[in-house]
Design a protein around this motif. Sequence first.
Motif, PDB file in Angstrom:
ATOM      1  N   ARG A  67       6.424  17.182 -35.675  1.00 25.08           N
ATOM      2  CA  ARG A  67       5.542  16.049 -35.393  1.00 25.08           C
ATOM      3  C   ARG A  67       4.318  16.043 -36.300  1.00 25.08           C
ATOM      4  O   ARG A  67       3.825  14.975 -36.691  1.00 25.08           O
ATOM      5  N   GLU A  68       3.829  17.242 -36.647  1.00 18.31           N
ATOM      6  CA  GLU A  68       2.598  17.334 -37.439  1.00 18.31           C
ATOM      7  C   GLU A  68       2.850  17.402 -38.939  1.00 18.31           C
ATOM      8  O   GLU A  68       1.965  17.765 -39.698  1.00 18.31           O
ATOM      9  N   GLY A  69       4.052  17.085 -39.354  1.00 21.40           N
ATOM     10  CA  GLY A  69       4.319  16.981 -40.789  1.00 21.40           C
ATOM     11  C   GLY A  69       5.117  18.113 -41.379  1.00 21.40           C
ATOM     12  O   GLY A  69       5.500  18.064 -42.543  1.00 21.40           O
ATOM     13  N   GLY A  70       5.353  19.161 -40.610  1.00 19.65           N
ATOM     14  CA  GLY A  70       6.216  20.234 -41.076  1.00 19.65           C
ATOM     15  C   GLY A  70       5.690  21.033 -42.240  1.00 19.65           C
ATOM     16  O   GLY A  70       6.428  21.378 -43.157  1.00 19.65           O
ATOM     17  N   ASN A  71       4.378  21.336 -42.220  1.00 13.50           N
ATOM     18  CA  ASN A  71       3.817  22.202 -43.260  1.00 13.50           C
ATOM     19  C   ASN A  71       3.854  23.642 -42.754  1.00 13.50           C
ATOM     20  O   ASN A  71       3.033  24.036 -41.928  1.00 13.50           O
ATOM     21  N   GLN A  90       0.800  26.263 -42.465  1.00 14.79           N
ATOM     22  CA  GLN A  90      -0.289  26.019 -41.522  1.00 14.79           C
ATOM     23  C   GLN A  90      -0.028  26.689 -40.171  1.00 14.79           C
ATOM     24  O   GLN A  90      -0.894  26.702 -39.315  1.00 14.79           O
ATOM     25  N   ALA A 121      14.758  14.144 -36.197  1.00 14.42           N
ATOM     26  CA  ALA A 121      13.789  14.721 -37.134  1.00 14.42           C
ATOM     27  C   ALA A 121      14.404  15.887 -37.903  1.00 14.42           C
ATOM     28  O   ALA A 121      14.148  16.053 -39.110  1.00 14.42           O
ATOM     29  N   ASP A 181      11.559  27.267 -41.294  1.00 16.55           N
ATOM     30  CA  ASP A 181      11.807  26.289 -42.342  1.00 16.55           C
ATOM     31  C   ASP A 181      12.789  26.837 -43.364  1.00 16.55           C
ATOM     32  O   ASP A 181      13.723  26.146 -43.789  1.00 16.55           O
ATOM     33  N   ARG A 209      15.075  16.016 -42.014  1.00 16.62           N
ATOM     34  CA  ARG A 209      14.432  17.057 -42.830  1.00 16.62           C
ATOM     35  C   ARG A 209      15.437  18.049 -43.412  1.00 16.62           C
ATOM     36  O   ARG A 209      15.300  18.480 -44.563  1.00 16.62           O
TER      37      ARG A 209
END
Length: 262
Positions: free
Chosen positions: A248-252, A255, A7, A33, A11
């Motif tokens: 796992r939750e989309g990497g925003n 949030q 992952a 990030d 990314r």
Amino acid sequence: MIDIPSALEERYGKSHLSYSSLKVALTDMAQFDRYMKGELKFESPALEFGTLYDMMLFEPEKANETYVVFDEQKIIDGLGSKARESKRPKMTSEYKDAVALMNHNAEKRGLKVIPRADYDQAKTMIDRLEKCGLADQYLSSGNYQVEFNEMIGPVKVKGFLDCLGDGYIVDSKSTKSVSKFRYSVRDFCYDIQAYIYTKVFGVDEFYWLVQEKTAPYLPAIVECSEETLFAGEMKFNDAIERIERFLREGGNPVQDYLKLKV
């Protein structure tokens, strides 16, 4: 649990984590990030001095190939008599041209210019380490600047350690106060480093070779306790959990928030 290295590779284009990225993940995934994208740089005079100090301590030959010392007085002494004897020789065009030429030549050779004061301070600090016996006791043998790229649990961790001895690891740190270094271990998550290094190399003994950055440069050897290693392991696991959930939750990153109890 997702495949974290895969992952990360998808990314960010790299599958490994570092001590710094794990430390950032404990605070804010938005910063994590940015760090993983190369947008968050840790640069400061203190970090630059620490890099110089470590290189002069562990790899003096490499230091000579990396740095050139900016000696203000030497440049002034090389000026013509008119510029040298002026009230403000550093304001003369001859001085400025000499500095510009030195920087240009250093850049052409791929060297980094450092102040004479920083070089002299690092040398004086290292001299005290040698005179008090700590350098001979803890750094006289072993491998220096050892690179690793290994799996710890579900993640790949990459980095360097300062000195891998026979059954022990030594990490060099400069600090404002030896007596308050225990708080630096907590605040800067040095315990995560200790856990990573001992886990990767299967070594139980870990020491920080600590030295104050103000004269007379008090040195100390600080042994990492089992409690501190355990704290580092818990922080490591917390960081991995946050990173895994983030991916796992989309990497925003916006949030993310912390949930604290005091």
